[in-house]
Design a protein around this motif. Structure first.
Motif, mmCIF file in Angstrom:
data_model
loop_
_atom_site.group_PDB
_atom_site.id
_atom_site.type_symbol
_atom_site.label_atom_id
_atom_site.label_comp_id
_atom_site.label_asym_id
_atom_site.label_seq_id
_atom_site.Cartn_x
_atom_site.Cartn_y
_atom_site.Cartn_z
ATOM 1 N N THR A 171 0.846 -1.198 0.000
ATOM 2 C CA THR A 171 0.000 0.000 0.000
ATOM 3 C C THR A 171 0.880 1.247 0.000
ATOM 4 O O THR A 171 1.857 1.308 0.754
ATOM 5 N N VAL A 172 0.545 2.207 -0.857
ATOM 6 C CA VAL A 172 1.216 3.515 -0.814
ATOM 7 C C VAL A 172 0.539 4.334 0.271
ATOM 8 O O VAL A 172 -0.666 4.593 0.214
ATOM 9 N N THR A 173 1.308 4.711 1.276
ATOM 10 C CA THR A 173 0.723 5.436 2.415
ATOM 11 C C THR A 173 1.067 6.922 2.438
ATOM 12 O O THR A 173 0.454 7.691 3.172
ATOM 13 N N GLY A 174 2.047 7.335 1.645
ATOM 14 C CA GLY A 174 2.409 8.744 1.628
ATOM 15 C C GLY A 174 3.434 9.034 0.556
ATOM 16 O O GLY A 174 4.073 8.123 0.031
ATOM 17 N N VAL A 175 3.581 10.305 0.200
ATOM 18 C CA VAL A 175 4.579 10.732 -0.783
ATOM 19 C C VAL A 175 5.393 11.866 -0.176
ATOM 20 O O VAL A 175 4.834 12.816 0.386
ATOM 21 N N ASN A 176 6.714 11.750 -0.272
ATOM 22 C CA ASN A 176 7.618 12.740 0.312
ATOM 23 C C ASN A 176 8.296 13.541 -0.791
ATOM 24 O O ASN A 176 9.077 12.989 -1.567
ATOM 25 N N ILE A 177 7.978 14.825 -0.882
ATOM 26 C CA ILE A 177 8.530 15.685 -1.928
ATOM 27 C C ILE A 177 9.389 16.769 -1.272
ATOM 28 O O ILE A 177 8.871 17.595 -0.507
ATOM 29 N N PRO A 178 10.685 16.765 -1.543
ATOM 30 C CA PRO A 178 11.546 17.815 -0.962
ATOM 31 C C PRO A 178 11.134 19.194 -1.460
ATOM 32 O O PRO A 178 10.592 19.351 -2.558
ATOM 33 N N ASP A 179 11.400 20.207 -0.651
ATOM 34 C CA ASP A 179 11.125 21.584 -1.079
ATOM 35 C C ASP A 179 11.935 21.907 -2.324
ATOM 36 O O ASP A 179 13.065 21.440 -2.501
ATOM 37 N N ALA A 217 -2.638 9.972 1.266
ATOM 38 C CA ALA A 217 -1.310 9.561 0.782
ATOM 39 C C ALA A 217 -0.571 10.714 0.114
ATOM 40 O O ALA A 217 0.663 10.740 0.119
ATOM 41 N N PHE A 218 -1.285 11.675 -0.455
ATOM 42 C CA PHE A 218 -0.633 12.748 -1.201
ATOM 43 C C PHE A 218 -0.687 14.089 -0.470
ATOM 44 O O PHE A 218 -0.390 15.127 -1.057
ATOM 45 N N LYS A 219 -1.041 14.059 0.781
ATOM 46 C CA LYS A 219 -1.095 15.288 1.568
ATOM 47 C C LYS A 219 0.305 15.615 2.088
ATOM 48 O O LYS A 219 0.933 14.822 2.781
ATOM 49 N N GLY A 220 0.808 16.780 1.721
ATOM 50 C CA GLY A 220 2.113 17.220 2.199
ATOM 51 C C GLY A 220 1.984 18.030 3.474
ATOM 52 O O GLY A 220 0.882 18.270 3.988
ATOM 53 N N SER A 221 3.106 18.461 3.971
ATOM 54 C CA SER A 221 3.081 19.301 5.173
ATOM 55 C C SER A 221 2.569 20.694 4.814
ATOM 56 O O SER A 221 2.717 21.160 3.673
ATOM 57 N N ASP A 222 1.973 21.358 5.781
ATOM 58 C CA ASP A 222 1.365 22.666 5.532
ATOM 59 C C ASP A 222 2.389 23.714 5.103
ATOM 60 O O ASP A 222 2.068 24.652 4.365
ATOM 61 N N ASP A 223 3.631 23.572 5.559
ATOM 62 C CA ASP A 223 4.645 24.576 5.225
ATOM 63 C C ASP A 223 5.493 24.184 4.011
ATOM 64 O O ASP A 223 6.480 24.843 3.697
ATOM 65 N N SER A 224 5.110 23.120 3.303
ATOM 66 C CA SER A 224 5.863 22.705 2.111
ATOM 67 C C SER A 224 5.612 23.677 0.965
ATOM 68 O O SER A 224 4.528 24.265 0.854
ATOM 69 N N ASP A 225 6.611 23.836 0.093
ATOM 70 C CA ASP A 225 6.432 24.725 -1.052
ATOM 71 C C ASP A 225 5.981 23.962 -2.299
ATOM 72 O O ASP A 225 5.978 24.514 -3.397
ATOM 73 N N THR A 226 5.621 22.695 -2.139
ATOM 74 C CA THR A 226 5.107 21.906 -3.265
ATOM 75 C C THR A 226 3.787 21.254 -2.860
ATOM 76 O O THR A 226 3.483 21.096 -1.679
ATOM 77 N N ARG A 227 3.013 20.858 -3.859
ATOM 78 C CA ARG A 227 1.779 20.124 -3.591
ATOM 79 C C ARG A 227 1.472 19.222 -4.785
ATOM 80 O O ARG A 227 1.747 19.567 -5.933
ATOM 81 N N VAL A 228 0.912 18.070 -4.505
ATOM 82 C CA VAL A 228 0.509 17.143 -5.558
ATOM 83 C C VAL A 228 -0.834 17.582 -6.105
ATOM 84 O O VAL A 228 -1.784 17.808 -5.351
ATOM 85 N N THR A 229 -0.921 17.714 -7.427
ATOM 86 C CA THR A 229 -2.191 18.082 -8.052
ATOM 87 C C THR A 229 -2.681 17.030 -9.038
ATOM 88 O O THR A 229 -3.864 17.010 -9.384
ATOM 89 N N THR A 230 -1.767 16.138 -9.494
ATOM 90 C CA THR A 230 -2.132 15.110 -10.473
ATOM 91 C C THR A 230 -1.462 13.795 -10.092
ATOM 92 O O THR A 230 -0.287 13.771 -9.732
#
Length: 430
Positions: A171-179, A217-230
């Motif tokens: 199961t994919v439980t989260g995605v980690n995207i660096p700033d 799974a695609f919810k990032g941190s509130d202070d991240s400068d990126t967000r998943v849209t697709t």
């Protein structure tokens, strides 16, 4: 005479003792642990650590993954004797590998019944993350680097063995995207995430298969400068189970891009109801030829650069007739193809090769509905019938389109027409 009888009875008694002794001392077979740098395991029978066990004995495997790893499966590899194990290596039949059973409610504990064979026990320790392909949503030529997804073993499906390969559902439980250096939290960079269908180990012995995506799974941190849209989903044998809320981040509905043959599967998935009704479930197709057949279990918009036709049979000839604008008016007044109809599409560039996006258009079908597989017969005289689920067709009764022409299906080839295509029905032509 009495003395001889005593001797005979003594001999019989000794024989019975010998038989009894052999019955209570069953043959034991070797238990060996395969080496693994990412964790350790202990083999036990009745709370005692063992290196051998008798047939039918319950062997308990207690595993301890290293930091940053998780246990995705425990398996056994059977050998007639341990000497042959060293010489045969991995040249084993499928039936000589088995998967141990995870003990419910107990962390990192598995059991199996000892077979009448030596067994090498292996624990599959997998990194809690996997690499993920990503792009900037507004610029598909620009990568977003160092993105990983967190994964966990599936709670609904057990590992299996397929053709000697251990298949582990995850199961994919989260995605980690660096700033990203060129983005700010006030103007976030939009990111497209590509989900992998499977990840095969370097030695080819293990394959992880993504079978589900968890909520948030695609919810990032509130202070991240990126967000998943697709999110782009892979071609899989069956749809990935998507949890409620997985494709919605806060109040943002994500765009869900699916394989064309699975567009209706995802459009009608209950958890994607909001995405479907907001026309955010799409599929991309790149035809090889000018003409290609098409069908879908849901209404689909017709992309720019594509014309739609039906095939009729008149005067002993198959004729291609364009659909009228009224025929192509969908329930939401957009131009497209109605659900469960076979059509012929044509690229206006006369050669194919371009990518076209089809959008699932909410009409009479709602998310959670059963996909209809029968011909809707929306277009009078149309001899093309939809292929909603991939299947075989009778070679005498149906024609398929190949290189811009219709041909009888070759009876000597086990041809399975894939989903989202259409075939020409000779029965309709009569």
């Amino acid at each position: 005479m009495i003395t001889n009888m005593k001797k005979i009875l003594s001999v019989l008694a000794l024989g019975l003792v010998a038989l009894t002794a052999s019955a209570v001392i069953p043959t034991k077979y070797a238990l060996t642990k395969a080496a693994n740098a990412n964790g350790t395991m202990t083999l036990k029978v009745d709370d005692a650590e063992v290196t051998e066990a008798a047939e039918g004995t319950t062997v308990t495997v207690i595993v301890a993954p290293a930091n940053g790893y998780l246990t995705t499966a425990v398996s056994g590899r059977l050998y007639t004797d341990w000497g042959s194990a060293k010489t045969r290596g991995t040249n084993l039949g499928v039936d000589e590998i088995f998967v141990a059973t995870k003990v419910t409610g107990v962390t990192n504990t598995y059991t199996f019944k000892m077979p009448a064979s030596a067994v090498e026990v292996s624990a599959t320790f997998t990194s809690t993350t996997m690499d993920v392909d990503t792009k900037e949503t507004e610029n598909e030529n620009k990568n977003v680097d160092d993105v990983t997804a967190t994964i966990s073993p599936s709670t609904d499906e057990e590992p299996t063995v397929e053709n000697g390969v251990l298949v582990i559902p995850v199961t994919v439980t989260g995605v980690n995207i660096p700033d990203q250096a060129d983005a700010t939290t006030t103007d976030k960079k939009n990111v497209t995430v590509y989900i992998s269908g499977e990840i095969v180990s370097a030695d080819g012995k293990t394959k992880m298969v993504v079978t589900s995506i968890a909520a948030n799974a695609f919810k990032g941190s509130d202070d991240s400068d990126t967000r998943v849209t697709t999110v782009v989903l892979p071609e899989t044998a069956k749809p990935i189970e998507i949890a409620d809320g997985a494709m919605k981040v806060d109040d943002l509905l994500l765009n869900v891009v699916t394989p064309l043959s699975m567009l209706d599967d995802y459009a009608l998935m209950t958890s994607l109801k909001e995405n479907y009704e907001a026309t955010k479930v799409t599929a991309t197709a790149t035809p090889k030829n000018k003409y290609w057949t098409f069908s879908s279990g849901v209404d689909c918009t017709l992309p720019e650069g594509i014309d739609a036709f039906i095939a009729i049979y008149t005067g002993g000839v198959i004729r291609i007739v364009p659909l009228s604008e009224d025929d192509m008016k969908l329930a939401d007044n957009r131009r497209g193809i109605k659900a469960n109809n076979g059509v012929l599409l044509a690229c206006t560039n006369n050669k194919g090769g371009d990518a076209y996006t089809f959008t699932a258009s909410p009409g009479n079908q709602l998310s959670g509905a059963t996909i209809a597989t029968t011909d809707a017969n929306s277009f009078a005289g149309n001899c093309l019938v939809p292929v909603i689920e991939g299947m075989h067709f009778d070679s005498e009764s149906y024609l398929i389109l190949k290189n811009n022409e219709f041909f009888h299906i070759d009876p000597n080839i086990n041809t399975k027409v894939p989903a989202c295509k259409a075939v020409f029905s000779m029965a309709k032509a009569k």
